[in-house]
Scaffold this motif. Structure first.
Motif, PDB file in Angstrom:
ATOM      1  N   ARG A  35     -59.491  17.056  38.992  1.00  0.00           N
ATOM      2  CA  ARG A  35     -58.077  16.522  38.707  1.00  0.00           C
ATOM      3  C   ARG A  35     -57.786  15.423  39.795  1.00  0.00           C
ATOM      4  O   ARG A  35     -56.699  15.249  40.443  1.00  0.00           O
ATOM      5  CB  ARG A  35     -57.267  17.718  38.999  1.00  0.00           C
ATOM      6  N   LEU A  36     -58.474  14.198  39.557  1.00  0.00           N
ATOM      7  CA  LEU A  36     -58.231  13.083  40.350  1.00  0.00           C
ATOM      8  C   LEU A  36     -58.177  11.778  39.148  1.00  0.00           C
ATOM      9  O   LEU A  36     -58.770  12.068  38.097  1.00  0.00           O
ATOM     10  CB  LEU A  36     -59.550  12.856  41.139  1.00  0.00           C
ATOM     11  N   SER A  37     -57.569  10.912  39.609  1.00  0.00           N
ATOM     12  CA  SER A  37     -57.063   9.848  38.931  1.00  0.00           C
ATOM     13  C   SER A  37     -58.394   8.927  38.792  1.00  0.00           C
ATOM     14  O   SER A  37     -58.929   8.210  39.561  1.00  0.00           O
ATOM     15  CB  SER A  37     -56.248   9.036  39.527  1.00  0.00           C
ATOM     16  N   PHE A  38     -59.279   8.862  37.633  1.00  0.00           N
ATOM     17  CA  PHE A  38     -60.313   8.191  37.187  1.00  0.00           C
ATOM     18  C   PHE A  38     -60.025   6.627  37.296  1.00  0.00           C
ATOM     19  O   PHE A  38     -60.943   6.057  38.038  1.00  0.00           O
ATOM     20  CB  PHE A  38     -60.832   8.528  35.696  1.00  0.00           C
ATOM     21  N   MET A  39     -59.030   6.225  36.581  1.00  0.00           N
ATOM     22  CA  MET A  39     -58.908   4.733  36.775  1.00  0.00           C
ATOM     23  C   MET A  39     -58.625   4.215  38.294  1.00  0.00           C
ATOM     24  O   MET A  39     -58.852   3.165  38.632  1.00  0.00           O
ATOM     25  CB  MET A  39     -57.605   4.453  36.018  1.00  0.00           C
TER      26      MET A  39
END
Length: 357
Positions: free
Chosen positions: A121-125
């Motif tokens: 649940r991390l921001s890929f971008m």
């Protein structure tokens, strides 16, 4: 084992492909690729530390991306070179003889990183902005492995940077008709004279890395640096595909797969980057205007509150004066007028009578 740069007057008498360490043969290309990945990972970790982000998360994401990337690079190459493997399936697993495609590794790595970020649940971008810069570092170093492998060179040229390779040291499938027509013989050895495409790509990645360092200081949305990387690399790779002879082509056509992907990346990511940057600027202007309006409203309210407090203070002062002189307001008025000793009514002067002796 000789590599020559005739127009620069450089002649390297012996350029080996590999070295034996404790009985194991390790190619220089593999070592440079590993060195590039370690350097890229080090940059990512240091950048995450500088930005006070979770360094372990970046390490985990990059390990996952490398695993998926290696699988993707091999499958991509095998898929577009199926004639080389259809009669010997086990040869697919023999990667010591080469056969990796960068775009396959890039797509596989992106998939692995996206899966990792989705699970954690991390921001890929957001993480891709930093990871792509580490990837460029790896490309700058890793591309020099092709120099030792005698791979990823271009068509015949007589430019300043022209490179000569022994005909027997390169794959026959990469030798074009123009190269054979312009063979150079030195001491009885036939050389092909080609563009050092690996050097062009390494230099292009170095320029792109420097530009990313500048752009990241003016980043306006998450994922902007990643989109700029894909756009910039797509442009450079498209130009290089014109001169390379080791192209993977689409079945039944002579169209380079990497050229098609490069065009898609350049156009799609370029448009996405411009649109999102424009929208981000508009949102920033709206937020700025709202902050200014809120500030003006607060200032107005403060001024009104200050004026109200001043009026209350005047009323309170007036009431205080009235309470101090409740029975003789005329005396207070006279005092204010300068009449400090008023004459009482009914005095002798007022009646006109003489005082008694």
């Amino acid at each position: 084992m000789m590599i020559r740069f005739p127009n620069l007057g450089v002649e390297l008498g012996y350029v080996g492909r590999s070295v034996r360490i404790f009985g194991f043969e390790i190619t220089f290309g593999g070592m440079l690729l590993a060195l590039g990945m370690l350097a890229g990972l080090a940059f990512i970790v240091l950048e995450a530390k500088r930005r006070n982000e979770n360094q372990d998360a970046y390490v985990g994401m990059m390990i996952t991306a490398v695993i998926f990337g290696l699988i993707g690079a091999r499958l991509f190459y095998v898929g577009f070179s199926w004639d080389l493997y259809k009669d010997n399936i086990l040869e697919i697993f023999n990667i010591r003889n080469g056969g990796m495609a960068f775009y396959g590794g890039l797509l596989g790595g992106m998939l692995g990183a996206a899966i990792y970020c989705g699970i954690r649940r991390l921001s890929f971008m957001k993480m891709a902005d930093t990871a792509c810069m580490g990837l460029v570092v790896a490309q700058i170093i890793g591309r020099w492995g092709d120099f030792f492998n005698r791979e990823s060179f271009g068509e015949y040229t007589n430019s300043v940077l022209a490179m000569q390779l022994p005909l027997s040291s390169v794959r026959s499938s990469q030798v074009s008709a123009a190269m054979r027509e312009n063979l150079v013989t030195v001491n009885g050895v036939s050389f092909v004279q080609v563009h050092p495409a690996f050097f062009y790509e390494s230099a292009w990645c170095l320029v792109l890395f420097l530009l990313l360092l500048v752009w990241k200081r003016r980043k306006s949305f998450q994922g902007e640096i990643f989109l700029r990387y894909l756009t910039g690399y797509g442009l450079g790779r498209f130009l290089l595909e014109w001169i390379r002879t080791d192209k993977l082509v689409m079945p039944g056509t002579g169209i380079s797969v990497s050229m098609v992907i490069s065009v898609i990346l350049f156009v799609l990511c370029g448009i996405m980057g411009m649109v999102r940057r424009t929208m981000a600027k508009k949102r920033a202007k709206v937020k700025k205007r709202r902050r200014e309006e809120d500030y003006e409203a607060e200032e107005k309210a403060a001024r009104e509150a200050e004026g109200h407090d001043s009026l209350e203070a005047d009323d309170l002062l007036s009431e205080t004066h009235t309470k101090e002189n409740p029975e003789n307001p005329d005396a207070e008025a006279a005092k204010e007028a300068g009449q400090t000793d008023p004459v009482p009514s009914g005095s002798a002067e007022e009646s006109g009578n003489e005082p008694e002796a």
